[in-house]
Design a protein around this motif. Sequence first.
Motif, PDB file in Angstrom:
ATOM      1  N   LEU A   1       0.811  -1.220   0.000  1.00  0.00           N
ATOM      2  CA  LEU A   1       0.000   0.000   0.000  1.00  0.00           C
ATOM      3  C   LEU A   1       0.843   1.268   0.000  1.00  0.00           C
ATOM      4  O   LEU A   1       0.287   2.371  -0.026  1.00  0.00           O
TER       5      LEU A   1
ATOM      6  N   GLY B   1      -0.075   3.042  -2.983  1.00  0.00           N
ATOM      7  CA  GLY B   1      -1.527   3.135  -2.926  1.00  0.00           C
ATOM      8  C   GLY B   1      -2.171   3.881  -4.096  1.00  0.00           C
ATOM      9  O   GLY B   1      -1.543   4.097  -5.114  1.00  0.00           O
ATOM     10  N   PRO B   2      -3.437   4.235  -3.912  1.00  0.00           N
ATOM     11  CA  PRO B   2      -4.197   4.039  -2.670  1.00  0.00           C
ATOM     12  C   PRO B   2      -4.705   2.611  -2.458  1.00  0.00           C
ATOM     13  O   PRO B   2      -5.139   2.267  -1.377  1.00  0.00           O
ATOM     14  N   TRP B   3      -4.606   1.754  -3.482  1.00  0.00           N
ATOM     15  CA  TRP B   3      -5.188   0.402  -3.387  1.00  0.00           C
ATOM     16  C   TRP B   3      -4.108  -0.653  -3.571  1.00  0.00           C
ATOM     17  O   TRP B   3      -2.965  -0.326  -3.930  1.00  0.00           O
TER      18      TRP B   3
ATOM     19  N   ASP C   1      -9.286  -5.551  -2.778  1.00  0.00           N
ATOM     20  CA  ASP C   1      -9.389  -4.544  -1.716  1.00  0.00           C
ATOM     21  C   ASP C   1     -10.607  -4.807  -0.834  1.00  0.00           C
ATOM     22  O   ASP C   1     -10.551  -4.614   0.379  1.00  0.00           O
TER      23      ASP C   1
ATOM     24  N   TYR D   1      -5.830   3.229   4.951  1.00  0.00           N
ATOM     25  CA  TYR D   1      -6.474   2.394   3.908  1.00  0.00           C
ATOM     26  C   TYR D   1      -7.885   1.996   4.361  1.00  0.00           C
ATOM     27  O   TYR D   1      -8.851   2.107   3.595  1.00  0.00           O
TER      28      TYR D   1
ATOM     29  N   ARG E   1     -10.241   4.849   4.023  1.00  0.00           N
ATOM     30  CA  ARG E   1     -10.652   5.053   2.620  1.00  0.00           C
ATOM     31  C   ARG E   1     -11.723   4.046   2.217  1.00  0.00           C
ATOM     32  O   ARG E   1     -12.693   4.366   1.534  1.00  0.00           O
TER      33      ARG E   1
END
Length: 195
Positions: A136, A139-141, A151, A174, A177
């Motif tokens: 990460l 990131g963001p994923w 995810d 994370y 989000r």
Amino acid sequence: MLTLFHAPRSRSTRIIWLLEELGVPYQLRYVTIRYRDGSGEGPDAANPHPDKKVPALLDEQVLVTESAAVATFLADRASDGGLAPAIGDRDRGAYLTWLSWIEGEFGPAIGARLGAIEGEIPPAFAAALTRIERALADGPWLLGARFSAADVMLGGTLGWAHQLMPNDGVIPAYLARLTERPAFQRAMARDAVPA
Ligand SMILES: N[C@@H](CCC(=O)N[C@@H](CS)C(=O)NCC(=O)O)C(=O)O
């Protein structure tokens, strides 16, 4: 029509989330299970899972069980949803690796952490967190800029085990989000058995 056999606060909760992300029609069948802490009414005769666990997914007559298989099946089936790199896509290998790793490696590492004596951090658990944090870092994923079913599956596991997670750094950011996503919030609203 897709039917998800679901028990609240379980591995099937994140499959509701995935279905919501994909935006496909589905129905929920709430079933009972025995939870780890001994609560719950136990196996439900209405559950088609061979071991009476959840998740179990029926696509008309086709039964799919095992979380990673259910996620792979759904994200490929609803490929318009854009949550699965297609066969041949350069992200497909990493994507499948994450889906298998979450149940096959991270789940047992969490189990080791839960079973550890006070203050002990099992090496497998520490290594798993490091692996997630490295993935990460950019990131963001998990796949970088691209949000995927991996995810959702990792987020569901991290959310379930959030009390074992670091208080700061990339993992809580994370999770924040992920939980802001409207599909996550819709899934949470459907998790419990309707009154
Ligand atoms: N490897 C399975 C595990 C499924 C599983 O253990 N689900 C739990 C809920 S989180 C369950 O149904 N437990 C009931 C039982 O063990 O009887 C998967 O990933 O789908």
